[in-house]
Design an enzyme around this catalytic site. Sequence first.
Site, short mmCIF file in Angstrom:
data_model
loop_
_atom_site.label_atom_id
_atom_site.label_comp_id
_atom_site.label_asym_id
_atom_site.label_seq_id
_atom_site.Cartn_x
_atom_site.Cartn_y
_atom_site.Cartn_z
N ARG A 5 -82.03 61.79 -73.61
CA ARG A 5 -82.16 61.08 -72.33
C ARG A 5 -81.50 59.70 -72.39
NH1 ARG A 5 -86.77 59.28 -71.32
NH2 ARG A 5 -87.99 60.96 -72.25
N LYS A 61 -67.98 65.94 -55.54
CA LYS A 61 -66.92 66.15 -54.55
C LYS A 61 -65.53 66.10 -55.21
CE LYS A 61 -70.46 65.88 -51.74
NZ LYS A 61 -71.23 67.06 -51.42
N ASP A 67 -70.43 53.29 -51.54
CA ASP A 67 -70.29 54.71 -51.85
C ASP A 67 -68.80 55.04 -51.68
OD1 ASP A 67 -70.12 57.50 -51.76
OD2 ASP A 67 -72.17 57.69 -51.00
N TYR A 97 -73.69 59.09 -44.81
CA TYR A 97 -74.16 60.37 -45.37
C TYR A 97 -75.65 60.55 -45.08
CZ TYR A 97 -75.73 63.90 -48.56
OH TYR A 97 -76.35 65.01 -49.08
#
Length: 368
Positions: free
Chosen positions: A54, A201, A176, A105
Site C-alpha cells: 500500500r 481515458k 482536471d 464531470y
Amino acid sequence: MALVTDGPSSPEPLAPATRLVALGREPASPGAQVGAPLVLTSTYHADGAVSYGRGGNPTWSALEEALGSLEGGDALVLASGMAAVSAAFSLLPHGGTVVVPDAAYNGVMATVGDLEAEGAATVRRVDLTDTAAVVAALEGADLLWLESPTNPLLEVAEVATLAAAARERGVLTVVDNTFATPLLQRPLEDGADVVVHSVTKYLAGHSDVLLGAVVTAPTEAGRALHDRLHRYRRLRGAIAGPMESWLALRGMRTLHLRLERACASAVELARRLEGHPAVTRVRYPGFGAIVSIEVVGGADGAERVSAATRLWVHATSLGGVESLLERRKRQPDEPLKVPDELLRLSVGVEDVDDLWRDLAAALEHAAG
Ligand code: PLP
C-alpha cells in the site's frame, strides 16, 4: 531512469513523444527486460525503501515517472479517476469553501453536492468561461476546481489567469486535465497546484483499465501537497492495481500517436457536422478529440442516433482507440446545464471517412 540526454552534456530536454516512449524503464543491463516490470507483491523484504504494497510499487513508480515528467511534476497513481478526485478534495479543509464549474464531470458535481449536503463544504458554482465571475467567487475560498475543457460542454477556462488570481488569495487550484492530456495543456506550468487525471481515458487509451492520478508541482509547496496526498493514498487505501498500472503505461507509450490522429479527425468531423441539417449545434473548442453535438428531435432524436450507428460504439466513457458516443443526460448526476439532446462524441483513431459515413447515416436515420 537515466536517459542518454540527462546530465550536464545534455543538449536539449527530450521531447514529450520521446519521454512517453522511454520513461519508466528499468536501467539498461545485459539480458534485462526492455519494458517496465510488472511487480505483483503485497509485501517486500524488510529494510528497503518500501515495506508494504500500500506504500509503493515499482510498476506504479514507472507510470508515475512517465506521467510526472509529462505534466512537469510529481505524480501519484490511484485506483480510478474518482479516487484521484477524492484525493484532491481531501486537501479542502472540513467546512471549507470550494469554487467549481456549474457544469463539469458528473462524478465531481455529485461529490461536491454530497459535501454540501453533509455540511462538510460550502460550494460556489460558477460559469468558468466568465473569468471575472470566477475571480470574484475566489474571495474567502479554499479551493478552486477547474476542468478544462469541461465534460461534456467543452467549456474552456483561462487556467493561468485563474490560477494566478487564486494564488494571490491563498486558494489552491486543482485542474482536471483528463480531456486535454499533458500533450495539449500543462496546468502546473500555468500555476495550478494539483493536476487530476482519469488515466482510464486518453492516457491508458484502450478502454480496458480504470485508473487515476494526481500530480503536484516540483516546488516546496508542491512537495508538501504531494506528501499529504501520498499519506492519503496509503491510509485510505484507494490504491491502483499493478496490472492496471502496467497496462496504462503500455497504453501511454502511444499517446502522442493516438491523440494526433484523434484530434485531426475531431477537427474534420466538427467541420462536417456544422453543415449537417440534423445537427443544431456543434461544440468543439478547437483542440482535443471530443466533439459534443445537439441534434434535432430532442432526447429521442439523440437516442435514435446512438442506436443507429454501427461503427461508433454506443457507450459511456471516452479517450479510447475506438470512437464512442453517448447522450449525456442518460447519466443520473449530469448537470442541469447539459441539454437533453446533447451527444458527446469521443473520436477514436479509425479512418475519418468511415467515421463520418457511419455518423452521417445515423443522423439521417434519426432525422427521419
Ligand atoms: N474526470 C473526468 C473529466 C472524467 O470524464 C471522468 C470520467 O469520465 C473522471 C474524472 C473519473 O474518472 P474514472 O472513471 O476513471 O473514475
